[in-house]
Design an enzyme around this catalytic site. Structure first.
Site, PDB file in Angstrom:
ATOM      1  CD  GLU A 107      -3.077  -1.478   1.818  1.00  0.00           C
ATOM      2  OE1 GLU A 107      -2.959  -1.042   2.968  1.00  0.00           O
ATOM      3  OE2 GLU A 107      -4.061  -2.135   1.428  1.00  0.00           O
TER       4      GLU A 107
HETATM    5  C1  HEC Z   1      -3.214   0.861  -2.097  1.00  0.00           C
HETATM    6  C2  HEC Z   1      -4.590   1.177  -1.790  1.00  0.00           C
HETATM    7  C3  HEC Z   1      -4.918   1.616  -0.372  1.00  0.00           C
HETATM    8  C4  HEC Z   1      -4.382   2.671   0.332  1.00  0.00           C
HETATM    9  C5  HEC Z   1      -3.282   3.613  -0.080  1.00  0.00           C
HETATM   10  C6  HEC Z   1      -5.127   2.721   1.558  1.00  0.00           C
HETATM   11  N1  HEC Z   1      -6.074   1.738   1.598  1.00  0.00           N
HETATM   12 FE1  HEC Z   1      -7.477   1.463   2.998  1.00  0.00          FE
HETATM   13  N2  HEC Z   1      -7.958  -0.303   2.203  1.00  0.00           N
HETATM   14  C7  HEC Z   1      -7.454  -0.812   1.033  1.00  0.00           C
HETATM   15  C8  HEC Z   1      -7.843  -2.197   0.891  1.00  0.00           C
HETATM   16  C9  HEC Z   1      -7.482  -3.117  -0.262  1.00  0.00           C
HETATM   17  C10 HEC Z   1      -8.593  -2.513   2.044  1.00  0.00           C
HETATM   18  C11 HEC Z   1      -9.166  -3.877   2.407  1.00  0.00           C
HETATM   19  C12 HEC Z   1      -7.967  -4.762   2.760  1.00  0.00           C
HETATM   20  C13 HEC Z   1      -8.272  -5.968   3.621  1.00  0.00           C
HETATM   21  O1  HEC Z   1      -9.393  -6.175   4.038  1.00  0.00           O
HETATM   22  O2  HEC Z   1      -7.300  -6.700   3.913  1.00  0.00           O
HETATM   23  C14 HEC Z   1      -8.678  -1.290   2.834  1.00  0.00           C
HETATM   24  C15 HEC Z   1      -9.415  -1.142   3.995  1.00  0.00           C
HETATM   25  C16 HEC Z   1      -9.582   0.061   4.656  1.00  0.00           C
HETATM   26  C17 HEC Z   1     -10.539   0.318   5.692  1.00  0.00           C
HETATM   27  C18 HEC Z   1     -11.555  -0.682   6.240  1.00  0.00           C
HETATM   28  C19 HEC Z   1     -12.925  -0.404   5.687  1.00  0.00           C
HETATM   29  C20 HEC Z   1     -13.867  -1.541   5.877  1.00  0.00           C
HETATM   30  O3  HEC Z   1     -15.022  -1.403   5.475  1.00  0.00           O
HETATM   31  O4  HEC Z   1     -13.488  -2.590   6.407  1.00  0.00           O
HETATM   32  C21 HEC Z   1     -10.386   1.613   6.089  1.00  0.00           C
HETATM   33  C22 HEC Z   1     -11.153   2.359   7.151  1.00  0.00           C
HETATM   34  C23 HEC Z   1      -9.289   2.150   5.320  1.00  0.00           C
HETATM   35  N3  HEC Z   1      -8.850   1.195   4.444  1.00  0.00           N
HETATM   36  C24 HEC Z   1      -8.749   3.420   5.493  1.00  0.00           C
HETATM   37  C25 HEC Z   1      -7.531   3.791   4.926  1.00  0.00           C
HETATM   38  C26 HEC Z   1      -6.734   4.927   5.366  1.00  0.00           C
HETATM   39  C27 HEC Z   1      -7.085   5.850   6.499  1.00  0.00           C
HETATM   40  C28 HEC Z   1      -5.646   4.983   4.553  1.00  0.00           C
HETATM   41  C29 HEC Z   1      -4.477   5.944   4.607  1.00  0.00           C
HETATM   42  C30 HEC Z   1      -3.723   5.917   5.833  1.00  0.00           C
HETATM   43  C31 HEC Z   1      -5.764   3.887   3.599  1.00  0.00           C
HETATM   44  N4  HEC Z   1      -6.900   3.183   3.893  1.00  0.00           N
HETATM   45  C32 HEC Z   1      -4.892   3.658   2.555  1.00  0.00           C
HETATM   46  C33 HEC Z   1      -6.690  -0.103   0.127  1.00  0.00           C
HETATM   47  C34 HEC Z   1      -5.952   1.016   0.448  1.00  0.00           C
END
Ligand code: HEC
Ligand code: HEC
Length: 339
Positions: free
Chosen positions: A139
């Site tokens: 990420e």
């Molecule tokens: C490269 C793409 C990417 C980036 C950059 C990223 N995310 Fe995500 N995010 C994801 C993915 C893919 C998942 C689900 C992964 C899993 O379940 O293992 C996720 C899950 C989440 C969730 C959970 C939501 C749920 O419904 O379960 C939240 C809240 C979230 N991210 C917030 C953030 C925040 C705040 C940041 C920055 C600090 C961030 N993400 C950066 C791809 C990204």
């Protein structure tokens, strides 16, 4: 005669109104809940985030410098202009790496209403969650020390951290970065027509949407998609009855008990593609698949259409987010590293 007609029209009006309020009552008995229209109640529900912390968190949410490459922010994958998602099947991060398990990005809108975060529910709240993606290799790939070094090199940020986390010995910490981002995320709630309906305005849903809501309840969707998020409240098996035909896309198998977090259905029309591996692009098909895999039923075309119409009423009003101007880097700021 005229009187009779008027009486009849009046009667139809009253009964259809009564039916609508019965439907709202029935929906609430099934555990569906509105986002409160009362600001005090809403604040209680989302944990009354501190205003200054929210502002700081907003900057950090949009700041690509939190990533090792200097190019990827939370907003890259959770784009607030596009439903809080990236619109791709498998998220793409550092070095253009696709999520190793072929997982899609769930929306950050209303994520505050999730009982647990992530497809496998591994984080209990937004504060814990936010640390994951910053450090995760595929990420943002930024070790916590790098994040702290970068922020410490930017005086305007340090000042802001000092103000927000006043009284703490060490203000610029990885935990506080996550705390601020989470405070911002807590404000990303999107009240919709569906909430107005549950709150008593029986005219805001069309006939078709009401029929869809009825079908959604009748068929048993609310067994899992319930609560304030219309999902997000529990971990459930997927599939339950029949196999998921795209199960082979990626290797995600749920948590250690094989359970998956039930996704929120708010704004669902804006967050394709669907399911953990983003294998399904049409909401109609996703609904049909749910009938088969979770309930062992074949939904009829018109039932699917009605349910999809109902799901459309979950499109919420997005909070106005003014795109932040970020404090500039200095000579001391660690340089972006794309490797
Ligand atoms: C490269 C793409 C990417 C980036 C950059 C990223 N995310 Fe995500 N995010 C994801 C993915 C893919 C998942 C689900 C992964 C899993 O379940 O293992 C996720 C899950 C989440 C969730 C959970 C939501 C749920 O419904 O379960 C939240 C809240 C979230 N991210 C917030 C953030 C925040 C705040 C940041 C920055 C600090 C961030 N993400 C950066 C791809 C990204
Ligand atoms: C037994 C619990 C259960 C029932 C019943 C159920 N669902 Fe689901 N639903 C889930 C789970 C779990 C997922 C996530 C599966 C995955 O992607 O791994 C899901 C995913 C979805 C998605 C895709 C969401 C997204 O963001 O990708 C939609 C749409 C959906 N369900 C609608 C429905 C409808 C409509 C019904 C009734 C016909 C229904 N569900 C019944 C548990 C359930």
């Amino acid at each position: 005669m005229k009187k009779m007609v008027l009486l009849l029209i009046g009667f139809i009006f009253i009964t259809s109104n009564a039916m609508a309020s019965n439907l709202a009552k029935r929906a609430m008995e099934e555990g569906l809940k509105p986002i409160p229209d009362n600001q005090v109640e809403l604040m209680k529900l989302i944990g009354s985030p501190d205003k200054d912390m929210v502002e700081l968190g907003k900057k950090l949410f949009f700041d690509p410098r939190l990533s090792k490459s200097g190019l990827i922010s939370c907003n890259t994958c959770h784009n607030l202009a596009t439903g809080g998602v990236d619109g791709v099947a498998s998220a793409i991060g550092h070095k253009w790496t696709s999520n190793p398990h072929h997982l899609g990005s769930p929306t950050v809108y209303n994520a505050v209403f999730n009982a647990v975060q992530m497809w496998d529910g591994r984080f209990p709240n937004l504060e814990e969650q936010a640390k994951g993606p910053i450090a995760a290799g595929p990420e943002m790939a930024s070790p916590p020390e790098l994040v702290v070094d970068k922020i410490k090199s930017i005086p305007a940020y340090v000042k802001e951290f000092e103000k927000v986390f006043k009284g703490q010995k060490n203000v610029v910490t990885f935990d506080n970065v996550a705390n601020a981002i989470a405070a911002f995320e807590r404000t990303l709630v999107t009240p919709s027509r569906f909430d107005e309906f549950l709150n008593g305005d029986s005219d805001v849903l069309s006939k078709k949407e009401k029929r869809g809501l009825n079908t959604f309840i009748d068929k048993g969707c609310t067994a899992c998609h319930t609560g304030i998020g219309v999902g997000g409240g529990s971990m459930q098996p997927f599939p339950v009855v029949k196999p998921y035909k795209f199960a082979a896309v990626g290797d995600f198998k749920g948590n250690k008990d094989g359970l998956v977090k039930v996704p929120l259905l708010r704004n669902i029309k804006e967050t394709a593609p669907y399911f953990h591996n983003g294998a399904v692009w049409s909401l109609e098909e996703a609904v049909k698949i749910m009938g088969e895999t979770q309930l062992g039923i074949e939904l009829k075309e018109n039932e699917v259409e009605d349910i999809v119409a109902f799901l459309g009423s979950l499109k919420g009003r997005k909070p106005v987010v003014v795109y932040p101007v970020l404090p500039p880097s200095t000579n001391k700021t660690p340089k972006p590293d794309a490797n």
